[in-house]
Design a protein around this motif. Structure first.
Motif, PDB file in Angstrom:
ATOM      1  N   HIS A   3       0.872  -1.174   0.000  1.00 30.85           N
ATOM      2  CA  HIS A   3       0.000   0.000   0.000  1.00 30.85           C
ATOM      3  C   HIS A   3       0.906   1.221   0.000  1.00 30.85           C
ATOM      4  N   SER A   4       1.050   1.870  -1.165  1.00 29.43           N
ATOM      5  CA  SER A   4       2.064   2.909  -1.305  1.00 29.43           C
ATOM      6  C   SER A   4       1.497   4.132  -2.011  1.00 29.43           C
ATOM      7  N   TYR A   5       1.862   5.309  -1.504  1.00 26.74           N
ATOM      8  CA  TYR A   5       1.520   6.570  -2.142  1.00 26.74           C
ATOM      9  C   TYR A   5       2.733   7.191  -2.827  1.00 26.74           C
ATOM     10  N   ARG A   6       3.852   7.265  -2.111  1.00 28.72           N
ATOM     11  CA  ARG A   6       5.012   8.009  -2.562  1.00 28.72           C
ATOM     12  C   ARG A   6       5.805   7.238  -3.611  1.00 28.72           C
ATOM     13  N   LYS A   7       6.387   7.984  -4.547  1.00 25.66           N
ATOM     14  CA  LYS A   7       7.090   7.358  -5.662  1.00 25.66           C
ATOM     15  C   LYS A   7       8.263   6.510  -5.179  1.00 25.66           C
ATOM     16  N   GLU A   8       9.060   7.034  -4.263  1.00 29.33           N
ATOM     17  CA  GLU A   8      10.216   6.289  -3.783  1.00 29.33           C
ATOM     18  C   GLU A   8       9.795   4.958  -3.171  1.00 29.33           C
ATOM     19  N   ALA A   9       8.707   4.983  -2.393  1.00 26.71           N
ATOM     20  CA  ALA A   9       8.224   3.747  -1.770  1.00 26.71           C
ATOM     21  C   ALA A   9       7.744   2.749  -2.822  1.00 26.71           C
ATOM     22  N   ILE A  10       7.078   3.249  -3.855  1.00 28.55           N
ATOM     23  CA  ILE A  10       6.596   2.370  -4.921  1.00 28.55           C
ATOM     24  C   ILE A  10       7.768   1.730  -5.662  1.00 28.55           C
ATOM     25  N   MET A  11       8.755   2.517  -6.016  1.00 20.21           N
ATOM     26  CA  MET A  11       9.908   1.992  -6.739  1.00 20.21           C
ATOM     27  C   MET A  11      10.665   0.973  -5.890  1.00 20.21           C
ATOM     28  N   ASN A  12      10.837   1.259  -4.606  1.00 22.81           N
ATOM     29  CA  ASN A  12      11.510   0.318  -3.708  1.00 22.81           C
ATOM     30  C   ASN A  12      10.740  -0.992  -3.615  1.00 22.81           C
ATOM     31  N   ALA A  13       9.402  -0.889  -3.515  1.00 18.55           N
ATOM     32  CA  ALA A  13       8.581  -2.091  -3.407  1.00 18.55           C
ATOM     33  C   ALA A  13       8.692  -2.941  -4.664  1.00 18.55           C
ATOM     34  N   SER A  26       1.135   8.463  -6.738  1.00 19.26           N
ATOM     35  CA  SER A  26       2.228   9.213  -7.358  1.00 19.26           C
ATOM     36  C   SER A  26       2.687   8.553  -8.662  1.00 19.26           C
ATOM     37  N   PHE A  27       1.860   7.688  -9.205  1.00 22.46           N
ATOM     38  CA  PHE A  27       2.167   6.954 -10.440  1.00 22.46           C
ATOM     39  C   PHE A  27       2.610   7.902 -11.550  1.00 22.46           C
ATOM     40  N   ASP A  28       3.695   7.528 -12.230  1.00 20.02           N
ATOM     41  CA  ASP A  28       4.145   8.258 -13.409  1.00 20.02           C
ATOM     42  C   ASP A  28       4.749   7.265 -14.394  1.00 20.02           C
ATOM     43  N   CYS A  29       5.294   7.764 -15.496  1.00 18.19           N
ATOM     44  CA  CYS A  29       5.775   6.880 -16.551  1.00 18.19           C
ATOM     45  C   CYS A  29       7.023   6.101 -16.151  1.00 18.19           C
ATOM     46  N   GLU A  30       7.811   6.645 -15.248  1.00 21.07           N
ATOM     47  CA  GLU A  30       8.971   5.897 -14.755  1.00 21.07           C
ATOM     48  C   GLU A  30       8.511   4.691 -13.941  1.00 21.07           C
ATOM     49  N   MET A  35       7.019  -1.190 -13.578  1.00 19.93           N
ATOM     50  CA  MET A  35       5.921  -2.139 -13.368  1.00 19.93           C
ATOM     51  C   MET A  35       5.806  -3.105 -14.530  1.00 19.93           C
ATOM     52  N   ASN A  36       5.862  -2.590 -15.742  1.00 22.79           N
ATOM     53  CA  ASN A  36       5.761  -3.456 -16.915  1.00 22.79           C
ATOM     54  C   ASN A  36       6.959  -4.397 -17.010  1.00 22.79           C
ATOM     55  N   ASP A  37       8.128  -3.921 -16.613  1.00 21.82           N
ATOM     56  CA  ASP A  37       9.318  -4.761 -16.617  1.00 21.82           C
ATOM     57  C   ASP A  37       9.211  -5.887 -15.596  1.00 21.82           C
ATOM     58  N   LYS A  38       8.591  -5.586 -14.450  1.00 22.40           N
ATOM     59  CA  LYS A  38       8.469  -6.562 -13.368  1.00 22.40           C
ATOM     60  C   LYS A  38       7.198  -7.403 -13.462  1.00 22.40           C
ATOM     61  N   ILE A  80      -4.149  10.471 -13.519  1.00 23.84           N
ATOM     62  CA  ILE A  80      -4.979  10.034 -14.637  1.00 23.84           C
ATOM     63  C   ILE A  80      -4.247  10.234 -15.960  1.00 23.84           C
ATOM     64  N   ASP A  81      -3.677  11.405 -16.152  1.00 27.99           N
ATOM     65  CA  ASP A  81      -2.934  11.669 -17.396  1.00 27.99           C
ATOM     66  C   ASP A  81      -1.753  10.726 -17.550  1.00 27.99           C
ATOM     67  N   ASN A  82      -1.046  10.456 -16.464  1.00 31.72           N
ATOM     68  CA  ASN A  82       0.099   9.549 -16.529  1.00 31.72           C
ATOM     69  C   ASN A  82      -0.328   8.129 -16.858  1.00 31.72           C
ATOM     70  N   MET A  83      -1.449   7.695 -16.281  1.00 27.41           N
ATOM     71  CA  MET A  83      -1.938   6.343 -16.559  1.00 27.41           C
ATOM     72  C   MET A  83      -2.368   6.199 -18.009  1.00 27.41           C
ATOM     73  N   LYS A  84      -2.953   7.238 -18.580  1.00 23.81           N
ATOM     74  CA  LYS A  84      -3.359   7.177 -19.985  1.00 23.81           C
ATOM     75  C   LYS A  84      -2.139   7.185 -20.907  1.00 23.81           C
ATOM     76  N   GLU A  85      -1.130   7.947 -20.553  1.00 22.71           N
ATOM     77  CA  GLU A  85       0.071   8.038 -21.383  1.00 22.71           C
ATOM     78  C   GLU A  85       0.910   6.773 -21.288  1.00 22.71           C
ATOM     79  N   CYS A  86       0.996   6.194 -20.085  1.00 19.77           N
ATOM     80  CA  CYS A  86       1.860   5.035 -19.841  1.00 19.77           C
ATOM     81  C   CYS A  86       1.070   3.963 -19.101  1.00 19.77           C
ATOM     82  N   PRO A  87       0.155   3.275 -19.775  1.00 25.14           N
ATOM     83  CA  PRO A  87      -0.730   2.333 -19.089  1.00 25.14           C
ATOM     84  C   PRO A  87      -0.004   1.103 -18.566  1.00 25.14           C
ATOM     85  N   VAL A  88      -0.537   0.581 -17.457  1.00 21.57           N
ATOM     86  CA  VAL A  88      -0.102  -0.688 -16.881  1.00 21.57           C
ATOM     87  C   VAL A  88      -1.355  -1.494 -16.564  1.00 21.57           C
TER      88      VAL A  88
END
Length: 209
Positions: A3-13, A26-30, A35-38, A80-88
């Protein structure tokens, strides 16, 4: 899952092997690329985008809940914009606020927001097959459905089926959406447009006859 909000926590997880990110505001294209790689998933509570969230008693009257909601709101401006640009792959979920009756209203509104933000096809996938894939990730020890596939209609799969009167790709309301969250009327136990409900081969509702 994490359960993660912050980008650093998401990337670490994700780098630690987590396969499902809950909320992830805090989802973005990075994050999407990792996520797609993993082969990971995200499940997002879209009702958190409702402008009245901070005003409802269950949040506003509890200082810790209010602080958490405000903190989350600050992070998801571009989600929302990030999810549309870089969907997972995204699964459906709702953080229910209040009673069971209130939860039913919120879930119906969550369905509507999915369609408003992402359209009917992506929303139907989110509500069905993607959820089955996420449940299957729990493995042999935790998965309550080990004997067949989930989220598909094919021979040998679990017989969990809804028959809907209408085409959700043309009118998404047939899946049981709600146009309002706060102040909405109570929801029926099951929308009239859902004509048959079958779970594990047992019929729980049938209005076809």
């Amino acid at each position: 899952m994490a359960h993660s909000y912050r980008k650093e926590a998401i990337m670490n997880a994700l780098n630690a092997g987590v396969k499902s990110i809950e909320h992830g505001f805090s989802f973005d294209c990075e994050i999407a690329a990792l996520m797609n790689d993993k082969g990971a998933y995200i499940t997002t509570n879209l009702t958190a985008f409702d402008p009245g969230l901070l005003e409802i008693p269950a949040v506003a009257s509890v200082p810790s809940s209010l602080a958490k909601a405000k903190s989350a709101s600050e992070t998801f401006a571009g989600y929302i914009d990030n999810m549309k640009e870089c969907p997972v792959k995204r699964g459906f979920q709702t953080d229910c606020v209040g009673s069971v009756e209130a939860c039913n209203i919120q879930i119906a509104y969550e369905k509507k927001l999915n369609n408003d933000f992402f359209g009917p096809f992506v929303s139907m996938t989110t509500l069905t097959s993607t959820g089955g894939e996420i449940v299957a990730l729990s493995g042999d020890f935790m998965n309550p459905y080990p004997a067949g596939k989930l989220g598909v209609i094919e021979e040998g799969a679990y017989a969990d089926i809804l028959l809907i009167d209408g085409n959700p790709l043309e009118d998404f309301s047939v899946v049981g959406t709600g146009d309002q969250w706060f102040g909405a009327d109570p929801r029926p136990d099951s929308p009239e447009t859902i004509r048959l409900i079958m779970k594990d081969g047992v019929i729980y509702k049938n209005t076809l006859e």
